[in-house]
Write a protein that holds these residues in place. Structure first.
Motif, short mmCIF file in Angstrom:
data_model
loop_
_atom_site.label_atom_id
_atom_site.label_comp_id
_atom_site.label_asym_id
_atom_site.label_seq_id
_atom_site.Cartn_x
_atom_site.Cartn_y
_atom_site.Cartn_z
N THR A 1 3.70 -0.78 3.66
CA THR A 1 3.52 0.49 2.99
C THR A 1 4.83 0.89 2.34
OG1 THR A 1 3.11 2.86 3.33
CG2 THR A 1 3.92 1.64 5.22
N ASP B 1 1.12 4.59 9.23
CA ASP B 1 0.79 3.38 8.49
C ASP B 1 1.10 2.14 9.30
OD1 ASP B 1 0.23 5.22 6.53
OD2 ASP B 1 1.82 4.57 5.16
N THR C 1 0.86 -1.18 0.00
CA THR C 1 0.00 0.00 0.00
C THR C 1 0.90 1.24 0.00
OG1 THR C 1 -0.08 0.18 2.42
CG2 THR C 1 -1.71 -1.27 1.38
N GLY C 2 0.31 2.40 0.17
CA GLY C 2 1.09 3.63 0.25
C GLY C 2 0.19 4.84 0.12
N GLU D 1 -5.60 5.10 3.44
CA GLU D 1 -4.59 4.09 3.74
C GLU D 1 -5.13 3.08 4.75
OE1 GLU D 1 -0.66 2.29 3.60
OE2 GLU D 1 -1.84 3.58 2.27
#
Length: 460
Positions: free
Chosen positions: A325, A348, A288-289, A308
């Protein structure tokens, strides 16, 4: 539901919950670009004050993106344990924060209550926390997962070896991998980003990594980070894949921009569980990011921290082996400088752990961002303190294929030494057998890739 407050004689009124969430974020260039960030510090403080007093039931009853309009919202809503949520529904966001940070609140208790929290609730409490709060809370949570091997034990710090090559050269990939192994890197996964997204290249890279694992009896997992459909085709053609990978977004439209939806993820899930080469029950690797939904114009006016968190709400349904992330990969349009990257990395990691995920971080930045390697060193140290499951390493901290800066293999080795951390147990034992790990640390043999091309010699 009260959406206004008064500070210093000035009344701050917010039109809807989405606006409160966006303006309560710490400063984020992506939110500013989307026009949803706070105009100044006073407005940010006002939004935080409003958010702190909202009840968890307010957040659930007024969804930022209604389930009837979005697949990810439905998945998050359907995953909530009502028996856990019920007693907490009357808590305010500030009360949730205080409960999380109480000295007597254990990691097991945080994992228990997480089953009753939506992703938006977890995002909300993250906005209320300082960097130190995020570190403290996440450090309590232990998430163990098993593919071929088990990672996530307290006192360990696992790592992904990322031996990318700009032409997908198998020889070049192996050379980078040998260096990683010589530093004790790769216990989480040997994860390769291919230049060419086709089944032939994906299969070749998977098999090359698997052959190294077989020859040297390495207790780890392999993965090639092609599109999920490409990996599926390679597996159908006989490729040995321990993990299947996909990048996720926090909205249905964002995932469509990635070329995926729940139906496809379910199909991939069935395939990797029936035809994958791994032994254990956890066979997914998600990345993810912050900012991906903004880059594809699929954010629905929702801030990037909340989006997120929604990625993690989607990921946890598939019980992954790894999630990370890629915190600074997209660029300064979303995270402008090192301060924003560091904050996002800690957010995150905390939000992932609060979803019960085996959370790692690619501590990274792009060359046009206002950050440098010293900033990444600082974030890596903070994440180690926070109990991150794994970090990602590339040769000399410079990915020659993706053209961004991350941590080097020896950076991760240094962090392990600094904090007294070890690789995952099976991988640590393998390093000891090879003479690379001695008395709780790397031996003088470490850093010599010829250990894997000269018969694995154990002398100096």
């Amino acid at each position: 539901m009260k959406l206004k407050t008064s500070i210093g004689g000035r009344v701050y009124s917010f039109g809807h919950l989405k606006e409160v969430f966006g303006k309560a974020n710490e400063e984020r260039s992506g939110d500013d670009l989307a026009g949803i960030g706070a105009s100044d510090l006073k407005e940010r403080i006002a939004a935080k004050a409003v958010l702190a007093d909202l009840l968890l039931s307010d957040i659930r009853n007024h969804p930022l993106l209604p389930p009837e309009e979005d697949e990810v919202s439905r998945i998050i809503e359907d995953s909530i344990d009502e028996a856990v949520y019920g007693p907490m529904s009357g808590w305010s966001v500030s009360e949730l924060r205080e409960y999380i940070l109480r000295t007597e609140t254990t990691g097991d208790e945080l994992l228990r209550i997480s089953k009753g929290l939506t992703s938006e609730m977890i995002a909300a409490v993250a906005k209320m926390m300082t960097n130190l709060d995020l570190i403290q809370a996440a450090s309590r949570i232990e998430v163990r997962t098993r593919c071929n091997t088990e990672i996530g034990h307290k006192g360990t710090l696992s790592s992904r070896a990322q031996p990318n090559h700009p032409t997908d050269s198998l020889e070049g990939m192996r050379a980078s991998l040998y260096e990683a192994l010589s530093y004790g890197i790769g216990d989480a996964v040997i994860g390769i980003n291919p230049v060419t997204d086709n089944a032939y290249t994906t299969k070749a890279l998977l098999e090359a990594a698997k052959e190294v694992m077989d020859v040297w009896q390495i207790p780890t997992q392999n993965c090639v980070l092609a599109h999920v459909t490409t990996q599926m085709e390679a597996i159908k053609q006989g490729a040995r894949a321990d993990l299947i990978f996909q990048s996720l977004a926090g909205t249905e439209k964002g995932n469509r921009a990635f070329g995926i939806d729940k139906r496809l993820l379910d199909e991939a899930n069935d395939l990797i569980n029936s035809e994958g080469s791994a032994q254990g029950p956890h066979r997914w690797y998600f990345e993810t990011g912050q900012g991906s939904e903004l880059s594809s114009d699929t954010h629905h006016g929702i801030d990037q921290v909340t989006l997120e968190a929604r990625c993690y709400g989607l990921a946890r349904v598939y019980k992954p082996f790894l999630v990370n992330t890629v915190v600074g990969f997209i660029g300064p349009e979303y995270l402008y400088n090192s301060k924003q990257v560091i904050r996002a990395g800690l957010e995150d990691h905390f939000m992932g752990k609060m979803h019960g995920l085996p959370m790692g971080v690619d501590v990274c930045y792009t060359n046009h961002m206002n950050a440098d390697q010293n900033d990444m060193d600082s974030l890596a140290v903070m994440l180690a303190t926070a109990g991150v499951n794994f970090l990602i390493g590339v040769p000399m901290a410079d990915d020659c294929m993706l053209n961004y800066q991350s941590l080097s293999y020896h950076d991760i080795a240094t962090i392990r030494e600094l904090f007294g951390r070890t690789p995952a147990p099976a991988f640590r034992d393998w390093l000891q057998e090879r003479g690379i790990w001695v008395n709780g640390t790397l031996s003088p043999l470490a850093g010599d890739p010829t250990l894997f091309v000269q018969g694995g010699r154990k002398d100096g």
